[in-house]
Design an enzyme around this catalytic site. Structure first.
Site, PDB file in Angstrom:
ATOM      1  N   GLY A  14      45.104  44.778  37.272  1.00  0.00           N
ATOM      2  CA  GLY A  14      45.648  44.739  35.908  1.00  0.00           C
ATOM      3  C   GLY A  14      46.795  45.733  35.768  1.00  0.00           C
ATOM      4  O   GLY A  14      46.695  46.873  36.220  1.00  0.00           O
ATOM      5  N   ARG A  75      46.145  39.267  41.349  1.00  0.00           N
ATOM      6  CA  ARG A  75      44.836  39.465  41.992  1.00  0.00           C
ATOM      7  C   ARG A  75      44.825  38.489  43.175  1.00  0.00           C
ATOM      8  O   ARG A  75      45.207  37.339  43.032  1.00  0.00           O
ATOM      9  CB  ARG A  75      43.723  39.184  40.979  1.00  0.00           C
ATOM     10  CG  ARG A  75      43.810  40.140  39.746  1.00  0.00           C
ATOM     11  CD  ARG A  75      42.672  39.949  38.773  1.00  0.00           C
ATOM     12  NE  ARG A  75      42.910  40.572  37.466  1.00  0.00           N
ATOM     13  CZ  ARG A  75      42.717  41.858  37.198  1.00  0.00           C
ATOM     14  NH1 ARG A  75      42.341  42.678  38.157  1.00  0.00           N
ATOM     15  NH2 ARG A  75      42.943  42.353  35.989  1.00  0.00           N
ATOM     16  N   ASP A 106      40.267  49.868  40.841  1.00  0.00           N
ATOM     17  CA  ASP A 106      39.196  49.880  41.831  1.00  0.00           C
ATOM     18  C   ASP A 106      39.430  48.862  42.939  1.00  0.00           C
ATOM     19  O   ASP A 106      39.364  49.171  44.132  1.00  0.00           O
ATOM     20  CB  ASP A 106      37.880  49.577  41.081  1.00  0.00           C
ATOM     21  CG  ASP A 106      36.685  49.552  42.011  1.00  0.00           C
ATOM     22  OD1 ASP A 106      36.256  48.456  42.385  1.00  0.00           O
ATOM     23  OD2 ASP A 106      36.217  50.645  42.376  1.00  0.00           O
ATOM     24  N   THR A 129      45.131  52.178  36.123  1.00  0.00           N
ATOM     25  CA  THR A 129      44.353  51.223  35.323  1.00  0.00           C
ATOM     26  C   THR A 129      44.071  51.830  33.956  1.00  0.00           C
ATOM     27  O   THR A 129      43.816  53.040  33.854  1.00  0.00           O
ATOM     28  CB  THR A 129      43.001  50.880  35.985  1.00  0.00           C
ATOM     29  OG1 THR A 129      42.207  50.114  35.065  1.00  0.00           O
ATOM     30  CG2 THR A 129      42.217  52.119  36.384  1.00  0.00           C
ATOM     31  N   ASP A 131      41.503  51.426  32.300  1.00  0.00           N
ATOM     32  CA  ASP A 131      40.054  51.577  32.109  1.00  0.00           C
ATOM     33  C   ASP A 131      39.544  53.001  32.297  1.00  0.00           C
ATOM     34  O   ASP A 131      38.438  53.317  31.853  1.00  0.00           O
ATOM     35  CB  ASP A 131      39.304  50.671  33.091  1.00  0.00           C
ATOM     36  CG  ASP A 131      39.617  49.214  32.850  1.00  0.00           C
ATOM     37  OD1 ASP A 131      39.315  48.382  33.731  1.00  0.00           O
ATOM     38  OD2 ASP A 131      40.189  48.900  31.789  1.00  0.00           O
ATOM     39  N   ASP A 133      38.258  54.235  34.881  1.00  0.00           N
ATOM     40  CA  ASP A 133      36.924  54.078  35.500  1.00  0.00           C
ATOM     41  C   ASP A 133      36.910  54.448  36.973  1.00  0.00           C
ATOM     42  O   ASP A 133      36.082  53.971  37.745  1.00  0.00           O
ATOM     43  CB  ASP A 133      36.440  52.626  35.338  1.00  0.00           C
ATOM     44  CG  ASP A 133      37.422  51.636  35.958  1.00  0.00           C
ATOM     45  OD1 ASP A 133      37.079  50.446  36.046  1.00  0.00           O
ATOM     46  OD2 ASP A 133      38.518  52.060  36.381  1.00  0.00           O
ATOM     47  N   ARG A 175      36.751  46.963  30.755  1.00  0.00           N
ATOM     48  CA  ARG A 175      35.884  46.266  31.727  1.00  0.00           C
ATOM     49  C   ARG A 175      34.468  46.828  31.596  1.00  0.00           C
ATOM     50  O   ARG A 175      33.865  46.679  30.545  1.00  0.00           O
ATOM     51  CB  ARG A 175      36.407  46.421  33.162  1.00  0.00           C
ATOM     52  CG  ARG A 175      35.852  45.354  34.111  1.00  0.00           C
ATOM     53  CD  ARG A 175      36.337  45.525  35.532  1.00  0.00           C
ATOM     54  NE  ARG A 175      37.762  45.290  35.684  1.00  0.00           N
ATOM     55  CZ  ARG A 175      38.313  44.093  35.849  1.00  0.00           C
ATOM     56  NH1 ARG A 175      37.554  43.023  35.832  1.00  0.00           N
ATOM     57  NH2 ARG A 175      39.609  43.955  36.023  1.00  0.00           N
TER      58      ARG A 175
END
Ligand code: F6P
Length: 327
Positions: A14, A75, A106, A129, A131, A133, A175
């Protein structure tokens, strides 16, 4: 002296605000250090397609403020096959690329670890990202900008909620992470924040909303992380409406607008620091590392460690504060 002469840089997964500032830092640091630098378009798909761009300092002019990525992203399932990974490596070698900087989340880091551990090519990953994360950096590229975007939206929703005595469920990205939801909930003054990392009790939420109504709150905003296990904002709104009818209930799903926009100053500086450090790290022999920010220092974390560490990233004090500061 390093034997690295030509660096490849790509963005994958993303997109995130700040990726362009990061590409700029990687390209200009490489040029400054006397290296050649090749942009690889569309992430791992570009490696398979040999979609290369010989870049120079001017290639990244006037992009520091732009969201998205001039190298595009995608992707790519084919890369995850053994044949795909080998084909990518051969294309890189044919182009003369002898090291990589991977900017992404990730999945990007897992792909880079796979490529570099099977074939002889050093790689440094930059956590790009929204996120937030990834282990290895307190903040990932784009998280601050995305959170600011959410706060701008919450402020606008607050105007209409207050005018109509409404309860809004606002669903945000992330996510499986609740980082965007938590920080935007605090900064946006939300009454509640629903997180994947914490079991959502509908009755507890209704009790909180009822208490607020008794305390003469005429409107309310609840942030729902998309990964929350209670079924998403629309489902939650339905459950609450069935048991609690004090407010007129509405839902807003912010979606992909959280991925765009001009990067914040924080993300531009983070992007520049990590891009610069990634190139310097490669030249000093670093390999299979995630470069990140810890406190206010740039650090390297072995990719294997970064990818296998599921350390809880949500700040416990922020989680406690939500219900206190929204009484
Ligand atoms: O990883 C970034 C992210 O925006 C997540 O927050 C979201 O769940 C996902 O990407 C959406 O993926 P796509 O852009 O492929 O729809």
């Amino acid at each position: 002296m390093s034997r690295i002469r030509k660096i490849g840089v790509f963005t994958s997964g993303g997109d995130a605000p700040g990726m362009n500032a990061c590409i700029r830092a990687v390209v200009r640091t490489s040029v400054f250090m006397g290296l050649e630098v090749v942009g690889i378009r569309k992430g791992y798909q570009g490696m398979l397609d040999s979609d290369f761009w010989d870049m120079d300092a001017r290639s990244v002019g006037n992009i520091i403020h732009l969201g998205g990525t001039i190298l595009k992203t995608a992707r790519c399932l084919e890369f995850q096959t053994n044949e795909g990974t080998e084909k990518a490596f051969k294309n890189l070698k044919t182009k003369g690329i002898d090291a990589l900087v991977a900017i992404g989340g990730d999945g990007t880091a897992r792909g880079a670890e796979r490529l570099s551990s099977r074939f002889e090519i050093p790689v440094i990953c930059i956590p790009g990202t929204i996120d937030n994360d990834l282990y290895g950096s307190d903040f990932t590229l784009g998280f601050d900008t995305a959170t600011n975007t959410v706060i701008e939206a919450i402020d606008k929703i607050r105007d209409t909620a207050a005018s109509h005595n409404r309860l809004f469920f606002v669903e945000v990205m992330g996510r499986d992470s609740g980082c965007i939801a938590l920080r935007s909930g605090i900064a946006g003054g939300a009454e509640a924040v629903l997180l994947p990392e914490r079991e959502t009790e509908i009755d507890e939420l209704i009790e909180k909303l009822s208490m607020d109504a008794k305390n003469k709150k005429t409107s309310s905003i609840v942030i729902v992380a998309e990964g929350d296990k209670s079924g998403g904002a629309y489902h939650l709104a339905k459950l609450v409406t069935e048991k609690f009818d004090f407010y007129d209930v509405k839902v807003t799903i912010l979606g992909h607008l959280q991925r765009g926009g001009s990067p914040s100053s924080f993300d531009r500086v983070l992007a520049s620091r990590l891009g610069y450090a990634a190139v310097k790290g490669l030249l000093s022999g670093e390999n299979r590392q995630m470069v990140g920010l810890r406190g206010n220092s740039v650090v390297m974390t072995p990719l294997f460690e970064a990818l296998n560490n599921t350390q809880f990233k949500l700040e416990k004090d922020l989680m406690e504060m939500v219900s206190v500061l929204s009484i």
